[in-house]
Scaffold this motif. Sequence first.
Motif, short mmCIF file in Angstrom:
data_model
loop_
_atom_site.label_atom_id
_atom_site.label_comp_id
_atom_site.label_asym_id
_atom_site.label_seq_id
_atom_site.Cartn_x
_atom_site.Cartn_y
_atom_site.Cartn_z
N PRO A 1 47.35 -25.37 14.44
CA PRO A 1 46.84 -24.17 13.77
C PRO A 1 47.28 -22.85 14.41
CG PRO A 1 45.06 -25.34 14.89
CD PRO A 1 46.28 -26.21 14.97
N HIS B 1 50.29 -22.34 15.13
CA HIS B 1 51.70 -22.19 14.72
C HIS B 1 51.75 -22.35 13.20
CE1 HIS B 1 55.95 -22.18 15.07
NE2 HIS B 1 56.18 -23.33 15.65
N GLY C 1 47.85 -11.79 13.89
CA GLY C 1 48.34 -11.82 15.26
C GLY C 1 49.59 -12.66 15.36
N LYS D 1 54.25 -7.40 17.46
CA LYS D 1 53.08 -6.61 17.85
C LYS D 1 52.93 -5.45 16.86
CE LYS D 1 52.18 -9.56 20.95
NZ LYS D 1 51.23 -10.61 20.58
N PHE E 1 41.36 -4.68 16.39
CA PHE E 1 42.66 -5.17 15.94
C PHE E 1 43.77 -4.16 16.24
CE2 PHE E 1 39.51 -7.60 13.68
CZ PHE E 1 40.02 -8.88 13.74
N ARG F 1 44.75 -4.30 20.00
CA ARG F 1 45.48 -5.52 20.38
C ARG F 1 46.72 -5.76 19.53
NH1 ARG F 1 40.34 -5.81 21.32
NH2 ARG F 1 39.50 -6.92 23.13
N LEU G 1 47.12 -6.41 16.37
CA LEU G 1 46.98 -7.62 15.55
C LEU G 1 47.19 -7.25 14.07
CD1 LEU G 1 43.84 -9.10 17.34
CD2 LEU G 1 46.18 -9.93 17.52
N ASN H 1 50.35 -12.00 9.77
CA ASN H 1 51.64 -12.67 9.96
C ASN H 1 52.03 -13.39 8.66
OD1 ASN H 1 50.48 -15.37 10.01
ND2 ASN H 1 49.71 -14.87 12.06
N ASP I 1 51.82 -16.17 7.59
CA ASP I 1 50.90 -17.17 7.03
C ASP I 1 49.73 -16.58 6.26
OD1 ASP I 1 52.24 -19.41 7.92
OD2 ASP I 1 51.43 -19.18 9.93
N PHE J 1 56.29 -25.51 5.09
CA PHE J 1 56.83 -24.74 6.21
C PHE J 1 57.85 -25.61 6.96
CE2 PHE J 1 55.14 -21.40 9.49
CZ PHE J 1 56.43 -21.11 9.86
N1 ACO Z 1 41.73 -13.00 15.64
C1 ACO Z 1 40.97 -12.40 16.59
N2 ACO Z 1 41.42 -12.06 17.80
C2 ACO Z 1 42.69 -12.36 18.10
C3 ACO Z 1 43.54 -12.99 17.18
C4 ACO Z 1 43.01 -13.32 15.90
N3 ACO Z 1 43.77 -13.91 14.98
N4 ACO Z 1 44.75 -13.18 17.73
C5 ACO Z 1 44.68 -12.70 18.97
N5 ACO Z 1 43.44 -12.19 19.20
C6 ACO Z 1 42.99 -11.50 20.41
C7 ACO Z 1 42.75 -12.48 21.56
O1 ACO Z 1 41.43 -12.96 21.58
C8 ACO Z 1 43.08 -11.62 22.74
O2 ACO Z 1 41.99 -10.76 22.98
P1 ACO Z 1 41.65 -10.29 24.50
O3 ACO Z 1 42.84 -9.51 24.96
O4 ACO Z 1 40.42 -9.47 24.36
O5 ACO Z 1 41.43 -11.55 25.28
C9 ACO Z 1 44.23 -10.74 22.24
O6 ACO Z 1 44.05 -10.64 20.82
C10 ACO Z 1 45.60 -11.33 22.54
O7 ACO Z 1 45.62 -12.66 22.08
P2 ACO Z 1 46.58 -13.81 22.60
O8 ACO Z 1 46.07 -15.12 22.16
O9 ACO Z 1 46.84 -13.61 24.06
O10 ACO Z 1 47.88 -13.43 21.82
P3 ACO Z 1 49.12 -14.32 21.74
O11 ACO Z 1 50.21 -13.38 21.42
O12 ACO Z 1 49.27 -15.19 22.89
O13 ACO Z 1 48.76 -15.29 20.49
C11 ACO Z 1 48.59 -16.16 18.32
C12 ACO Z 1 49.33 -15.22 19.27
C13 ACO Z 1 48.46 -17.56 18.94
C14 ACO Z 1 49.43 -16.29 17.05
C15 ACO Z 1 47.20 -15.59 18.02
O14 ACO Z 1 47.33 -14.28 17.52
C16 ACO Z 1 46.40 -16.44 17.04
O15 ACO Z 1 45.76 -17.41 17.46
N6 ACO Z 1 46.42 -16.08 15.70
C17 ACO Z 1 45.74 -16.86 14.71
C18 ACO Z 1 46.59 -18.08 14.36
C19 ACO Z 1 47.83 -17.72 13.55
O16 ACO Z 1 47.77 -16.97 12.58
N7 ACO Z 1 48.96 -18.33 13.95
C20 ACO Z 1 50.22 -18.17 13.22
C21 ACO Z 1 51.26 -17.55 14.07
S1 ACO Z 1 52.69 -17.24 13.10
C22 ACO Z 1 53.49 -18.69 13.03
O17 ACO Z 1 53.38 -19.56 13.84
C23 ACO Z 1 54.39 -18.86 11.90
#
Ligand code: ACO
Length: 429
Positions: free
Chosen positions: A264, A266, A306, A311, A354, A357, A359, A362, A364, A385
């Motif tokens: 989830p 990815h 995110g 970014k 948001f 950070r 966010l 993306n 998806d 995908f």
């Molecule tokens: N909702 C709420 N908060 C979020 C989200 C989100 N979707 N994504 C990141 N954050 C927050 C984190 O809690 C963190 O907060 P903090 O700094 O207070 O601890 C901050 O934003 C940074 O988050 P990280 O997990 O360190 O960011 P990273 O760049 O490593 O992660 C990821 C990216 C895994 C995609 C993340 O944004 C996420 O889990 N998103 C939701 C799942 C998703 O949509 N994945 C698809 C990616 S696209 C693809 O694979 C095709």
Amino acid sequence: MTQKTVRMIYDGKEIELPVLEGTLGPKAVDISTLQKEFGLFTYDPGFKNTSSCKSDITYIDGTESILRYYGYPIEQLASQSTYLETCYLLLNGELPNEAQCQDFHDEITHHTMLNEQLIKFYTGFRRDAHPMSIVVGVFGALSSFYSSGEIDYHNAEEREKATMRMIAKMPTIAALAYKYSKGQPFMHPINSLDYTSNFLQMCFAVPAEPYHHDPILSKALDMIFILQADHEQNASTSTVRLASSSQANPYACVAAGVVSLWGPAHGGANEAALNMLKEIGSVENIPKFIARAKDKSDPFRLMGFGHRVYKTYDPRAKIMQDTCNIVLDHLNMDDPLFDIARELEHVALNDEYFIERNLYPNVDFYSGITLRALGFPSSMFTVLFALSRTVGWVSQWKEMITDKEQSIGRPRQLYTGPDKRDYVPMKQR
Ligand code: ACO
């Protein structure tokens, strides 16, 4: 021009590490002598700051919302190219001329059928198996039909054949996984249809009546395939590269990529994003879910929001949103989930949490609504995908296998376990 270096001093000793420059994007410090000179490794969990290879294929600038395949902006490819032409580009580095495009199309078309023995694999799966688990198993099973023991993948011709087979057979494997879950007869590929229309036909046609393919919906799905075709060294692509670095069978390595994509965080996020929109249920509930996403004691995250690299706005998300509009308009559908998604995006993009950070939606975030409108259940989203990303995995595999600098992948670790201790016999513990 003199080569830039990074000077490093450790324990009184000084060394210079060369700085490598690509065509675009951040430069990279070559640390290959670090262990020899200093006895040091680098520590980089999740490889967030590490270039694992040199690659010509895809360029991303996550702060400028840029995604290009071999230099061509994703926006231009999505609006002007086709998925198969984009596949040719990713595999060969150049857009094909008319004859090359036709030959490529013919080659792919003539590899779409599956060996009848392979089709027997499907019946071994539970009827309610997740289609991703079926695709992992059946695609991996291709390795037994084209075994590494007999085929030398360092031979360009063999690589070419494997490439064609993987791109051609993935839609058939995916469509059959869907048909199996529905309990409907498997449909054979039809060579006169284009790649994406043929896939839709294999999913939605039934033998009892003629199938009318809708070019607008085919075009929309084709565009989605283009958006997801490659994304440089993401988790699934790195998995394929790492698995292949031991010179393992490429079909099995791509199956490993499918596994990695499933998660989830990815590729599984499109399914999770749609489920989240359903759970939100109505626009009035959005503030409650936004609050949950911000609450650190709650594991809930806004799915489809995110990105590890972007970014700012994911350039694919904008095109995906437009595609979603086209599909809903064409089908004259008013999907309440689309309204929830748009409102959720609006609220999140204006919320400090948001904004701070970085966010953004993306790829998806809107893909699930579009795929649902096309008639796919959410369990098929990640399969679609995987289908479109197959060309990315294969292109990266091809690039890696011919790259003289690549050797078996072997990350190191910072050991944090106990120091040496002596075995204690059972009775004395
Ligand atoms: N909702 C709420 N908060 C979020 C989200 C989100 N979707 N994504 C990141 N954050 C927050 C984190 O809690 C963190 O907060 P903090 O700094 O207070 O601890 C901050 O934003 C940074 O988050 P990280 O997990 O360190 O960011 P990273 O760049 O490593 O992660 C990821 C990216 C895994 C995609 C993340 O944004 C996420 O889990 N998103 C939701 C799942 C998703 O949509 N994945 C698809 C990616 S696209 C693809 O694979 C095709």
